[in-house]
Scaffold this motif. Structure first.
Motif, PDB file in Angstrom:
ATOM      1  N   LEU A   1       0.836  -1.123   0.061  1.00 43.77           N
ATOM      2  CA  LEU A   1       0.144  -0.173  -0.056  1.00 43.77           C
ATOM      3  C   LEU A   1       0.969   1.116  -0.117  1.00 43.77           C
ATOM      4  O   LEU A   1       1.701   1.475   0.825  1.00 43.77           O
ATOM      5  CB  LEU A   1      -1.132   0.070   1.289  1.00 43.77           C
ATOM      6  N   VAL A   2       0.542   2.228  -0.844  1.00 37.89           N
ATOM      7  CA  VAL A   2       1.404   3.456  -0.927  1.00 37.89           C
ATOM      8  C   VAL A   2       0.132   4.700  -0.665  1.00 37.89           C
ATOM      9  O   VAL A   2      -0.674   4.598  -1.501  1.00 37.89           O
ATOM     10  CB  VAL A   2       2.205   3.605  -2.404  1.00 37.89           C
ATOM     11  N   HIS A   3       0.547   5.640   0.068  1.00 37.25           N
ATOM     12  CA  HIS A   3      -0.348   6.571   0.222  1.00 37.25           C
ATOM     13  C   HIS A   3       0.363   7.921  -0.211  1.00 37.25           C
ATOM     14  O   HIS A   3       1.308   8.110   0.361  1.00 37.25           O
ATOM     15  CB  HIS A   3      -0.752   6.816   1.650  1.00 37.25           C
ATOM     16  N   GLN A   4      -0.239   8.477  -1.149  1.00 41.99           N
ATOM     17  CA  GLN A   4       0.468   9.854  -1.565  1.00 41.99           C
ATOM     18  C   GLN A   4       1.859   9.951  -1.749  1.00 41.99           C
ATOM     19  O   GLN A   4       2.586  10.651  -1.271  1.00 41.99           O
ATOM     20  CB  GLN A   4      -0.141  10.945  -0.594  1.00 41.99           C
ATOM     21  N   GLY A   5       2.454   8.728  -2.360  1.00 38.85           N
ATOM     22  CA  GLY A   5       3.700   8.279  -2.933  1.00 38.85           C
ATOM     23  C   GLY A   5       4.320   7.876  -1.603  1.00 38.85           C
ATOM     24  O   GLY A   5       5.938   7.765  -1.937  1.00 38.85           O
TER      25      GLY A   5
ATOM     26  N   VAL B   1       3.047   2.449   2.930  1.00 38.74           N
ATOM     27  CA  VAL B   1       2.512   2.445   4.363  1.00 38.74           C
ATOM     28  C   VAL B   1       3.047   1.054   4.749  1.00 38.74           C
ATOM     29  O   VAL B   1       2.958  -0.042   4.268  1.00 38.74           O
ATOM     30  CB  VAL B   1       0.983   2.131   4.149  1.00 38.74           C
ATOM     31  N   THR B   2       3.289   0.836   6.084  1.00 35.07           N
ATOM     32  CA  THR B   2       4.511  -0.250   6.650  1.00 35.07           C
ATOM     33  C   THR B   2       3.732  -1.084   7.781  1.00 35.07           C
ATOM     34  O   THR B   2       4.026  -2.322   7.793  1.00 35.07           O
ATOM     35  CB  THR B   2       5.750   0.328   7.182  1.00 35.07           C
TER      36      THR B   2
ATOM     37  N   ASP C   1       0.762   9.169  10.690  1.00 33.68           N
ATOM     38  CA  ASP C   1       2.154   9.306  10.777  1.00 33.68           C
ATOM     39  C   ASP C   1       2.426   8.686  12.447  1.00 33.68           C
ATOM     40  O   ASP C   1       2.251   9.757  13.172  1.00 33.68           O
ATOM     41  CB  ASP C   1       2.525  10.619  10.580  1.00 33.68           C
ATOM     42  N   ASP C   2       3.117   7.646  12.239  1.00 36.06           N
ATOM     43  CA  ASP C   2       3.210   7.106  13.712  1.00 36.06           C
ATOM     44  C   ASP C   2       4.634   7.304  14.084  1.00 36.06           C
ATOM     45  O   ASP C   2       5.709   6.758  13.687  1.00 36.06           O
ATOM     46  CB  ASP C   2       3.102   5.496  13.691  1.00 36.06           C
ATOM     47  N   TYR C   3       4.775   7.901  15.308  1.00 32.93           N
ATOM     48  CA  TYR C   3       6.209   8.293  15.862  1.00 32.93           C
ATOM     49  C   TYR C   3       6.615   7.169  16.957  1.00 32.93           C
ATOM     50  O   TYR C   3       7.490   7.238  17.567  1.00 32.93           O
ATOM     51  CB  TYR C   3       6.054   9.635  16.473  1.00 32.93           C
ATOM     52  N   GLY C   4       5.880   6.008  17.035  1.00 37.52           N
ATOM     53  CA  GLY C   4       6.288   5.113  18.094  1.00 37.52           C
ATOM     54  C   GLY C   4       4.993   5.119  19.238  1.00 37.52           C
ATOM     55  O   GLY C   4       4.365   6.140  19.481  1.00 37.52           O
TER      56      GLY C   4
ATOM     57  N   GLU D   1       6.690   6.626  10.790  1.00 37.63           N
ATOM     58  CA  GLU D   1       6.281   5.560   9.571  1.00 37.63           C
ATOM     59  C   GLU D   1       4.805   5.843   9.334  1.00 37.63           C
ATOM     60  O   GLU D   1       4.009   6.127  10.272  1.00 37.63           O
ATOM     61  CB  GLU D   1       6.771   4.235   9.998  1.00 37.63           C
ATOM     62  N   LYS D   2       4.618   5.269   8.183  1.00 38.51           N
ATOM     63  CA  LYS D   2       3.035   5.382   7.838  1.00 38.51           C
ATOM     64  C   LYS D   2       2.453   4.120   8.184  1.00 38.51           C
ATOM     65  O   LYS D   2       2.831   3.117   7.873  1.00 38.51           O
ATOM     66  CB  LYS D   2       2.855   5.758   6.315  1.00 38.51           C
ATOM     67  N   VAL D   3       1.235   4.339   8.782  1.00 39.17           N
ATOM     68  CA  VAL D   3       0.575   3.240   9.412  1.00 39.17           C
ATOM     69  C   VAL D   3      -0.855   3.241   8.972  1.00 39.17           C
ATOM     70  O   VAL D   3      -1.520   4.293   9.072  1.00 39.17           O
ATOM     71  CB  VAL D   3       0.630   3.162  11.131  1.00 39.17           C
ATOM     72  N   LEU D   4      -1.553   2.198   8.510  1.00 43.13           N
ATOM     73  CA  LEU D   4      -2.899   1.949   8.278  1.00 43.13           C
ATOM     74  C   LEU D   4      -3.585   1.570   9.541  1.00 43.13           C
ATOM     75  O   LEU D   4      -3.346   0.465  10.030  1.00 43.13           O
ATOM     76  CB  LEU D   4      -3.077   0.937   7.080  1.00 43.13           C
ATOM     77  N   ASN D   5      -4.448   2.410   9.802  1.00 40.08           N
ATOM     78  CA  ASN D   5      -5.591   2.071  10.952  1.00 40.08           C
ATOM     79  C   ASN D   5      -7.061   1.776  10.388  1.00 40.08           C
ATOM     80  O   ASN D   5      -7.578   2.811   9.661  1.00 40.08           O
ATOM     81  CB  ASN D   5      -5.409   3.134  11.916  1.00 40.08           C
TER      82      ASN D   5
END
Length: 992
Positions: free
Chosen positions: A198-202, A205-206, A239-242, A256-260
């Protein structure tokens, strides 16, 4: 014995600055904590000395404030008054408010927020015996006169929050029984790969979450290819900072980009199972089972599959409709001139099996556990065919007007490489997450991890070089390794009575132990001339044994102190230690038996890198009352790199200190319109291999010499974004710009040196054999700028989606050849237009056209410049007919310029499938055909910093057919609270 004596002698020398550094850090930490806890103790003693009367019964009252779109209202002011209380607080990023130490169970509540009509003061009378009261949601109505525009067609589909882009799933139409990946394909800015990427706006998503919690180990493909679209309420890209930042709000580093995926309240409880099996020609097969139980925050899941497929033709596909093509020809940011998503890659086959189990549940009222176990076994038989061009700069003597002069000349080496690999890998991965709400003010999380992996790899290669280097290299490389990894993380957070004041501590410890044995059997034939008169040959047959033990320890401390309702001061301090113990010994194999250890080809060393970070940050814009949000601060980074070259008895000690500014700015016109600018800085020390002042000749043709005078690199990074969604027009557009500048970047200097001079016994002609020696140095001027945009327009109730996107990058890279500086610039331009056409429930077609232009230039005379461009035409789609039949297809045609015709032949790859639905669409029978025209011969080009390039070709015999059976069973119901009332939920979908 001599190594051990050297170790003891060296450690006495190298430990002194190391001990001084740790002693200083330890004393500072002890002094800080003594002052902190002494202050708390004195405060407690002073409070006790007053001998107050017995306290009145107190309670905690919490609730959530929402708007008409069911979104939490951030920064709303909540006032609570009674005959014993006068309290005020604000809602957090999820719209939740909490009052502690409330003395009266009868009170009046008032909620106010800019842009919303204030709630009327309401009187509440609660049960006086309940210590924790959770109120029903409070809904605020928007003030119409504050809106820039009137939304006619319902609520907005896209909302921009801080660090989150949120999509309303009900606004996107998908066919019944579709999975989440089909839903994502309808959403603006999303690109879904055939393999579940999955890629979001270039941006990639990890990780995947469900209702704010990591789902099935966080695997994206597992989540989106199995979970049904019908249970989805919202899709969030975060945008996940941990985890520490999520609880404290204090951000550090890059996200990192995260899908929720948040579930609908009426479908947040249920069970489902997916089962499939398939078989095809050429021993192709696949089978799998997926099952999950979801009950609000509780999840239980199993996932197992086995398959044998062709690399680069069809990605792993857990969905019921197989064979649909990817969005081909989209290109990427890695200078690939001919890259087709879902179709490119090395040739060969992959046989894999995987099984995983996960459970998340509560034990009692205060403890929540999340257990994940994953096993995988893969065997990749790869085929790689590549062609590379490498320049060599050399100074030679020539005669000009009868006078000898020195002249710099560029030579080229051309290499054709063919390799075959058999790579077998196994891994076991266990992770447990235990979260404990010790009480209303204290939280503890413990995360133990265990991973064990092993590999058995065999690689055969044949490299034919002509030009400056004229030789053939043929060899076999066999390696075996095991890698056990142990780790643990402990996180503690304390919430003070003052809202938003909190303190947290985190300690991490990890151990990674690699034990590897590698057998090299290489034969090199040197040629005297273009007629390939064999001059001499050499054979290398040796065993290289490596033992690498890496230990990592990290401790961090954060403290947030609210200054006003809209501002706070943040302190973040951490110490990170990385220790490495490396042993590489080499033995020659003579007559089938290993000889003794060869000192000159062995490398035994240990080193450590210790870095501290102390950051002080001022943050503004915590509430919804301000459209401006920013952070300003500074980070101090002291570091120490120490190492010992055991085999030579040398030591290295390097320290550095950097000050890094913190700057983040965000402006929100509305919840659908925002811009942001972030600056970050990062100091990177050179590796120990780059600074050890010895000549490493493990590879005789490429010796490496470290430079002990290297300085640390420092990278400045600026990221900017602009996002706007116009709800009335269903128009969304986004722009992103990233730039980085590196000071003192460490670069390689490749120098050709004479290995030996040979003489032809017949012609007495002398031939010089050169080898390439790699050295390192610092330089300034390396930078990179890249940007991308995405424009989406929805038409006719989202049955038509026009999507235009593109990207551009400029990479200014520096390298050295024969101690002469070369500036290599790579410009890439990619443009894509991909409408999605879905006029009715039975027909869908998605054409796509893309253009990829890449240009590489060099400043050294004689270095070749390259220019490639690719026009890719792609289409995929499906048609339903006779109610229960489905025909799907994908096709990709590439037109390539700039690469030799004998390397690429403008491939035309076609995949198709036909499917019959059974049992009310719960079951399916699918016949799939892959690469029908047998033209999977895509080429990717990689431009190197030294002015060369490599073209890699996938040449698999990839046409095959498969028959597939699948079944999907599911049943969903709603989540209910006490007394049949609705459940309270946080902004990430988790249930309270």
């Amino acid at each position: 014995m001599k190594y051990y004596n050297q170790v003891n002698a060296v450690h006495l020398h190298f430990n002194s600055p190391y001990v001084r550094y740790l002693s200083l850090m330890l004393r500072a930490s002890i002094l800080f904590f003594l002052l902190l806890f002494s202050g708390l103790k004195i405060f407690a003693q002073n409070s006790n000395a007053q001998s107050p009367p017995p306290p009145l019964p107190v309670r905690e009252i919490s609730g959530i404030v929402k708007d008409s779109t069911d979104l939490g209202v951030i920064g709303a002011t909540v006032s609570l008054t009674s005959d014993k209380d006068t309290l005020k607080t604000s809602t957090n990023s999820d719209g939740i408010f909490v009052f502690k130490n409330v003395k009266s169970a009868t009170y009046i509540l008032l909620v106010q927020s800019i842009g919303y009509s204030s709630s009327k003061p309401a009187r509440y009378k609660q049960n006086d015996a309940i210590p924790r009261i959770v109120m029903d949601p409070i809904v605020l109505k928007e003030q119409k006169n504050t809106l820039n525009e009137v939304v006619i067609n319902g609520t907005p589909s896209i909302t921009y929050k801080t660090d989150t882009v949120e999509y309303k799933a009900s606004d996107y139409i998908v066919r019944a029984n579709s999975t989440v990946d089909e839903l994502l394909k309808k959403m603006e800015g999303m690109e879904v790969g055939n393999d579940g990427t999955l890629v979001h706006q270039g941006q990639n998503v990890t990780k995947a979450k469900l209702n704010g919690k990591e789902y099935q180990g966080g695997d994206i493909a597992t989540a989106i290819k199995n979970l049904p679209a019908e249970i989805v309420d919202k899709i969030q890209i975060v945008d996940d900072y941990g985890d520490q930042a999520a609880r404290t709000g204090i951000k550090d580093g890059d996200p990192e980009k995260v899908l929720n995926i948040t579930t609908r309240e009426d479908k947040s409880v249920g069970n489902m199972a997916n089962i499939f099996a398939g078989a095809g020609n050429n021993d192709r097969y696949e089978a799998g089972i997926f099952g999950t139980r979801i009950n609000k925050n509780q999840t239980i899941g199993i996932n197992a599959r086995i398959n044998n497929t062709v690399n680069g033709v069809a990605g792993s596909d857990n969905s019921s409709s197989g064979g649909g093509g990817g969005r081909g020809g989209q290109g990427n940011q890695n200078n690939n001139s001919n890259q087709s998503s879902g179709n490119s890659g090395s040739g060969g086959t992959t046989t894999s099996s995987r099984a995983s189990f996960s459970i998340r549940d509560k034990i009692g009222k205060k403890v929540e556990i999340n257990l994940n176990y994953d096993f995988s076994n893969t065997n990749v038989k790869s085929l790689n065919d590549s062609y590379s061009v490498s320049p060599t700069r050399q100074r030679i003597q020539v005669i000009k007007n009868g006078v000898p002069v020195m002249r710099d000349t560029t030579y080229y080496t051309f290499a054709n490489s063919l390799s075959q690999g058999d790579n077998m890998n196994k891994s076991h991965n266990f992770r447990a997450e235990i979260e404990m709400d010790l009480d209303s003010s204290n939280f503890l999380r413990v995360v133990p991890t265990l991973r064990y992996s092993s590999a058995n790899n065999t690689r055969f290669s044949n490299i034919q070089q002509t030009g400056f280097y004229h030789q053939n290299r043929e060899g076999t490389n066999i390696s075996k390794n095991t890698r056990p990894q142990l780790g643990a993380s402990v996180f503690y957070q304390h919430l003070f009575e003052k809202p938003r004041r909190n303190l947290s501590l985190q300690v991490d410890a990890n151990s990674n132990n690699l034990d590897q044995e590698q057998e090299q059997d290489v034969k090199i034939i040197y040629f005297l001339n273009e007629a390939e008169t064999e001059q001499r040959d050499s054979a290398v047959n040796r065993i290289v044994a490596r033992k690498n033990l890496q230990s990592n320890y990290r401790g961090s401390f954060t403290f947030a102190e609210p200054l006003t309702l809209n501002t706070q001061l943040e302190l973040n301090a951490q110490v990170n230690y990385n220790g490495y113990d490396n042993t590489a010994t080499t033995q020659n194999i003579i007559n089938g038996n290993p000889s003794g250890v060869i000192d000159s080809l062995s490398n035994i060393y240990d080193y450590s890198f210790t870095q501290g970070r102390i950051a002080l940050n001022y943050r503004y814009g915590l509430s919804n009352m301000s459209k401006v949000r920013f952070s300003l601060g500074v980070t101090a980074i002291p570091s120490l790199l120490s190492g010992t070259k055991v085999s030579l008895g040398t030591t290295t000690n390097r320290s550095s200190f950097n000050l890094v500014p913190i700057a983040r700015f965000e402006y929100l016109w509305s919840r659908q319109h925002k811009m942001s600018i972030n600056y970050s800085g990062n100091a990177v020390e050179p590796t120990f291999d780059q600074i050890q002042p010895v000549r490493d000749v493990t590879n005789p043709q490429n010796p490496i010499v470290g430079n002990p005078n290297l300085n640390a690199s420092f990278q400045h990074t600026v990221r900017a974004g602009y996002d706007n969604y116009i709800a009335n027009s269903k128009l969304n557009y986004s722009f992103n710009l990233n730039g980085s500048l590196t000071d003192n970047s460490v670069i390689r200097n490749n120098v050709q040196i004479i290995d030996q001079v040979l003489t032809d016994p017949v012609t007495s002609r002398k031939d010089t054999i050169y080898i390439t020696e790699t050295r390192f140095l610092n330089t300034n001027g390396a930078y990179k700028v890249n940007g991308n945009y995405s424009i989406s327009k929805q038409l006719s109730n989202r049955r038509y989606n026009l999507a235009l996107s593109g990207s551009a990058s400029y990479d200014h890279r520096i390298s050295m050849s024969a101690s002469q500086k070369n500036v290599n610039t790579v410009m890439t331009f990619i443009e894509r237009f991909g409408p999605r056409i879905n006029p009715n429930d039975w027909f869908e077609i998605n054409p796509n056209i893309s253009y990829n232009y890449t240009k590489s230039t060099n400043t050294l005379p004689g270095f070749r410049d390259t220019k490639t461009n690719t026009l890719a035409l792609n289409v995929d789609g499906r048609m339903y007919f006779l109610n229960t039949w489905l025909f799907g297809y994908s096709a990709s045609k590439n037109y390539v310029n700039g690469i030799d015709a004998n390397v690429t032949s403008n491939p035309f790859v076609v995949n198709a499938y036909i499917e019959k639905e059974l049992f009310n669409r719960r079951g399916r029978v699918t016949f799939q055909a892959f690469d029908i025209l047998n033209q999977n011969n895509f080429v990717s080009r990689d431009n190197s910093e030294d002015g060369g390039y490599t073209d890699t070709k996938s040449n698999a015999l990839s046409r095959y057919f498969m028959l597939r059976l699948s079944m999907r069973l599911q049943k969903w119901t709603g989540a209910q609270g006490r007394g049949g009332r609705g459940m309270m939920r946080r902004g990430d979908g988790s249930f309270m």
